[in-house]
Design an enzyme around this catalytic site. Sequence first.
Site, PDB file in Angstrom:
ATOM      1  N   PRO A  98      43.024  37.436  62.612  1.00 55.22           N
ATOM      2  CA  PRO A  98      41.635  37.282  62.200  1.00 55.22           C
ATOM      3  C   PRO A  98      40.902  36.369  63.187  1.00 55.22           C
ATOM      4  CG  PRO A  98      43.094  36.922  60.346  1.00 55.22           C
ATOM      5  CD  PRO A  98      43.950  37.006  61.570  1.00 55.22           C
ATOM      6  N   SER A 100      38.724  34.123  62.744  1.00 54.43           N
ATOM      7  CA  SER A 100      38.543  32.739  62.318  1.00 54.43           C
ATOM      8  C   SER A 100      39.839  31.935  62.361  1.00 54.43           C
ATOM      9  CB  SER A 100      37.973  32.693  60.908  1.00 54.43           C
ATOM     10  OG  SER A 100      38.904  33.245  59.999  1.00 54.43           O
ATOM     11  N   CYS A 101      40.967  32.581  62.667  1.00 49.96           N
ATOM     12  CA  CYS A 101      42.246  31.869  62.748  1.00 49.96           C
ATOM     13  C   CYS A 101      42.520  31.434  64.180  1.00 49.96           C
ATOM     14  CB  CYS A 101      43.384  32.767  62.282  1.00 49.96           C
ATOM     15  SG  CYS A 101      43.315  33.146  60.535  1.00 49.96           S
ATOM     16  N   LEU A 102      42.949  30.201  64.317  1.00 49.25           N
ATOM     17  CA  LEU A 102      43.271  29.676  65.642  1.00 49.25           C
ATOM     18  C   LEU A 102      44.677  30.049  66.043  1.00 49.25           C
ATOM     19  CD1 LEU A 102      41.703  26.156  65.195  1.00 49.25           C
ATOM     20  CD2 LEU A 102      40.702  28.141  66.304  1.00 49.25           C
TER      21      LEU A 102
END
Length: 102
Positions: A98, A100-102
């Site tokens: 995703p 928004s995931c680092l």
Amino acid sequence: MSETTTPDHLTKLPAWSESQARQEASKTEMPLTDARLEVILLARQFYSAYGFSPSMRPLIKFMAEHLEISKARSIYLMQLFPPSPAKQVAKLAGLPPPKSCL
């Protein structure tokens, strides 16, 4: 042509299989239970419908539409896919991470 965007995430969705997910889950000592598989299949359905991997909030909202409401909670996902549910689900579902995931 490579099948991964990162070492752990597939870019060719048809290359995914449940047995592949089971194998990947076993590497993380996270057996692929029916509950986990249910969420993984929903994430693949989400990706098919919207064209991107769901982050936590969209995944929970999608789960609320397709599963019993008690499962559509962040605590439920945290229990199934620690420490980063959206990232773990995407990985096991053969989806890109995703955004928004680092």
